[in-house]
Design an enzyme around this catalytic site. Structure first.
Site, PDB file in Angstrom:
ATOM      1  N   PRO A   5       0.859  -1.196   0.000  1.00 50.34           N
ATOM      2  CA  PRO A   5       0.000   0.000   0.000  1.00 50.34           C
ATOM      3  C   PRO A   5       0.888   1.237   0.000  1.00 50.34           C
ATOM      4  O   PRO A   5       1.375   1.677   1.033  1.00 50.34           O
ATOM      5  CB  PRO A   5      -0.786  -0.140   1.309  1.00 50.34           C
ATOM      6  CG  PRO A   5       0.111  -0.933   2.201  1.00 50.34           C
ATOM      7  CD  PRO A   5       0.932  -1.828   1.334  1.00 50.34           C
ATOM      8  N   CYS A  26       5.684   3.023   7.697  1.00 49.86           N
ATOM      9  CA  CYS A  26       5.693   4.298   8.414  1.00 49.86           C
ATOM     10  C   CYS A  26       4.514   5.140   7.956  1.00 49.86           C
ATOM     11  O   CYS A  26       3.834   4.816   6.979  1.00 49.86           O
ATOM     12  CB  CYS A  26       7.008   5.050   8.195  1.00 49.86           C
ATOM     13  SG  CYS A  26       7.241   5.616   6.481  1.00 49.86           S
ATOM     14  N   ASP A  49       6.065   2.679   1.512  1.00 45.57           N
ATOM     15  CA  ASP A  49       5.133   1.650   1.961  1.00 45.57           C
ATOM     16  C   ASP A  49       4.473   2.142   3.244  1.00 45.57           C
ATOM     17  O   ASP A  49       5.137   2.303   4.263  1.00 45.57           O
ATOM     18  CB  ASP A  49       5.895   0.352   2.202  1.00 45.57           C
ATOM     19  CG  ASP A  49       4.996  -0.829   2.528  1.00 45.57           C
ATOM     20  OD1 ASP A  49       3.869  -0.607   3.011  1.00 45.57           O
ATOM     21  OD2 ASP A  49       5.440  -1.978   2.337  1.00 45.57           O
ATOM     22  N   HIS A  50       3.158   2.366   3.180  1.00 43.00           N
ATOM     23  CA  HIS A  50       2.465   2.942   4.330  1.00 43.00           C
ATOM     24  C   HIS A  50       2.399   1.980   5.518  1.00 43.00           C
ATOM     25  O   HIS A  50       2.040   2.384   6.630  1.00 43.00           O
ATOM     26  CB  HIS A  50       1.055   3.380   3.928  1.00 43.00           C
ATOM     27  CG  HIS A  50       0.726   4.766   4.371  1.00 43.00           C
ATOM     28  ND1 HIS A  50       0.984   5.227   5.649  1.00 43.00           N
ATOM     29  CD2 HIS A  50       0.160   5.815   3.716  1.00 43.00           C
ATOM     30  CE1 HIS A  50       0.584   6.486   5.754  1.00 43.00           C
ATOM     31  NE2 HIS A  50       0.089   6.874   4.583  1.00 43.00           N
ATOM     32  N   ARG A  51       2.733   0.704   5.298  1.00 43.63           N
ATOM     33  CA  ARG A  51       2.798  -0.221   6.421  1.00 43.63           C
ATOM     34  C   ARG A  51       4.031   0.044   7.278  1.00 43.63           C
ATOM     35  O   ARG A  51       4.025  -0.210   8.484  1.00 43.63           O
ATOM     36  CB  ARG A  51       2.846  -1.667   5.915  1.00 43.63           C
ATOM     37  CG  ARG A  51       1.618  -2.120   5.146  1.00 43.63           C
ATOM     38  CD  ARG A  51       1.846  -3.498   4.548  1.00 43.63           C
ATOM     39  NE  ARG A  51       2.963  -3.491   3.606  1.00 43.63           N
ATOM     40  CZ  ARG A  51       3.443  -4.589   3.012  1.00 43.63           C
ATOM     41  NH1 ARG A  51       2.887  -5.771   3.269  1.00 43.63           N
ATOM     42  NH2 ARG A  51       4.457  -4.511   2.166  1.00 43.63           N
TER      43      ARG A  51
END
Length: 437
Positions: A237, A411, A407-409
């Site tokens: 994501p 940070c 990658d929003h997972r």
């Protein structure tokens, strides 16, 4: 003299196929042991394949541009028996991974490709005695082909004692242990029917009605790139943030380092130095996502990947320990890594973060795709003179754009924005960044 078929060996890279780039011999040529016979391309490099046999080429299997599976015939040789050839056969029968005499990631002298170190020859010795009732902790087998045969035959390798050198399990061991074929079927098989003829590829695109100009096989490096990018888009994501930067001071600093006998470091080398410093300040972006353990794994040290366009596609050679290198050392390492990639001799990438200089293509910005399994990629657009407001007045300044895809997972926007702002500030005030950072 006897006739032997040399099959495409396990190239030691966990790959199952390779593209035959070109033949280096012809039928009727006389070759010696270890003489290169073909140039093949894997998803990682172009290598020369040497023959384990000396003799006369009787047959070439495969056409240039075609794909060969590991274990399929490569050449047939009317060969002269030799100790080196006997050593190869002993290794291959033992299922060793060292199936190719003198094999390494080869250097092609005409193009500057590198040659890896030769692997030491396997020393054959009698298998150790195995007392009754004692089983080995794990099966002694190295060959992927032997493992594949065992899986297809339903043989448990842990129950076998190898008959090869040092107790290695061979194909013969697996075949002897394989259950006999079932006899429930009639003894006389029905007559085989001819496979349906394969229709020639269409010359016109069905959707648009336009004529097809070319068909490009998706294999080798192109296939590996497609798989990596698809996995990135499928699993990650991602989010993108960007900023325009005034690089006027950086351009001036670089120009001041030029001397009559020494060129200044490239702007990319400065950006690489600022990037690794930013990753040390924001380690959230120098990380991996371990989905099995459900962990964010932050890494100590930076292997900086440099996106490099080559004739074979986009490759990302990595600068190991980039966080320990000066600007000049980074400049040297970047030039060496990109030259190796373009020559087809780049090592498998082990980067922890990627720097992508798409400004070299004359574009200003891009939302790049993260190089899976990394968690971020920093893109750099072209740096050119543009109108810029300084102290309330519009003046000409050297301006470029930095874009970060993350990658929003791993940070949130605060860390990503903080990293991007760190690099931007370093570009706008490079001397302070180099002295203080």
């Amino acid at each position: 003299m006897s006739r032997q078929v040399f099959t495409l060996p396990d190239l030691g890279e966990g790959l199952t196929e390779a593209e035959l780039v070109r033949w280096l011999v012809r039928v009727g040529d006389t070759i010696t042991v270890d003489a290169p016979v073909a140039e093949v391309e894997t998803a990682k490099a172009i290598v020369e394949v040497p023959s384990p046999y000396a003799g006369v080429i009787a047959e070439l299997h495969g056409a240039e541009g075609g794909t060969l599976d590991v274990g399929s015939p490569l050449i047939t040789v009317d060969h002269l028996d030799s100790p080196a050839a006997a050593g190869y056969v002993a290794e291959e029968r033992a299922g060793s991974g060292n199936v190719l005499i003198g094999y390494g990631t080869s250097e092609l002298p005409a193009t500057g490709r590198r040659r890896g170190r030769r692997r030491p020859a396997v020393q054959a010795c009698a298998p150790a005695a195995n007392p009754a009732g004692v089983t080995a902790q794990r099966p002694r087998v190295k060959s992927p082909l032997v493992r594949q045969l065992a899986r297809r035959s339903g043989v448990d390798l842990s129950t076998l004692l190898g008959s090869g050198p040092t107790g290695l399990i061979t194909r013969d061991d697996v075949e002897r242990a394989a259950p006999p074929p079932t006899t429930s079927e009639p003894a006389t098989a029905p007559p085989a029917t001819a496979p349906p003829a394969t229709a020639p590829p269409a010359t016109e695109d069905r959707r648009t009605g336009l004529p097809i100009r070319d068909r490009i096989p998706l294999r080798g490096v192109r296939k590996a790139i497609a798989e990596t990018l698809l996995r990135s888009r499928t699993e990650i994501p991602e989010a993108t943030t960007w900023v325009d930067v005034d690089a006027t001071e950086l351009v001036a600093l670089r120009a001041s380092l030029a001397t009559p006998d020494r060129r200044p470091p490239s702007l990319l080398a400065f950006l690489a130095r600022f990037t690794v410093a930013g990753l040390q300040a924001f380690p959230e972006l120098n990380a991996r996502i371990d989905t099995e353990r459900e962990e964010i794994v932050q890494l100590a040290g930076v292997n900086l990947g440099i996106a490099t366009q080559t004739d074979r596609g986009l490759l990302v050679p990595a600068l190991a320990g980039a966080d320990r290198l000066s600007v000049r050392a980074l400049d040297t390492a970047i030039r060496a890594a990109t030259e190796a990639a373009r020559a087809g001799a780049a090592e498998p990438t082990r980067g922890s973060f990627t720097l992508n200089n798409y400004g070299g293509f004359g574009v200003d910005g891009s939302a790049a795709i993260i190089n899976h399994p990394e968690v971020a990629i920093l893109g750099v657009g072209r740096i050119i003179q543009r109108p810029w407001v300084v102290d309330g007045e519009v003046v000409a300044r050297y301006v470029g754009q930095l874009s970060l895809v993350f990658d929003h997972r791993a940070c949130d926007g605060a860390a990503a924005g903080g990293f991007l702002r760190y690099v931007a500030d370093a570009v706008e005030h490079p001397l302070s960044a180099l002295v203080d950072g």
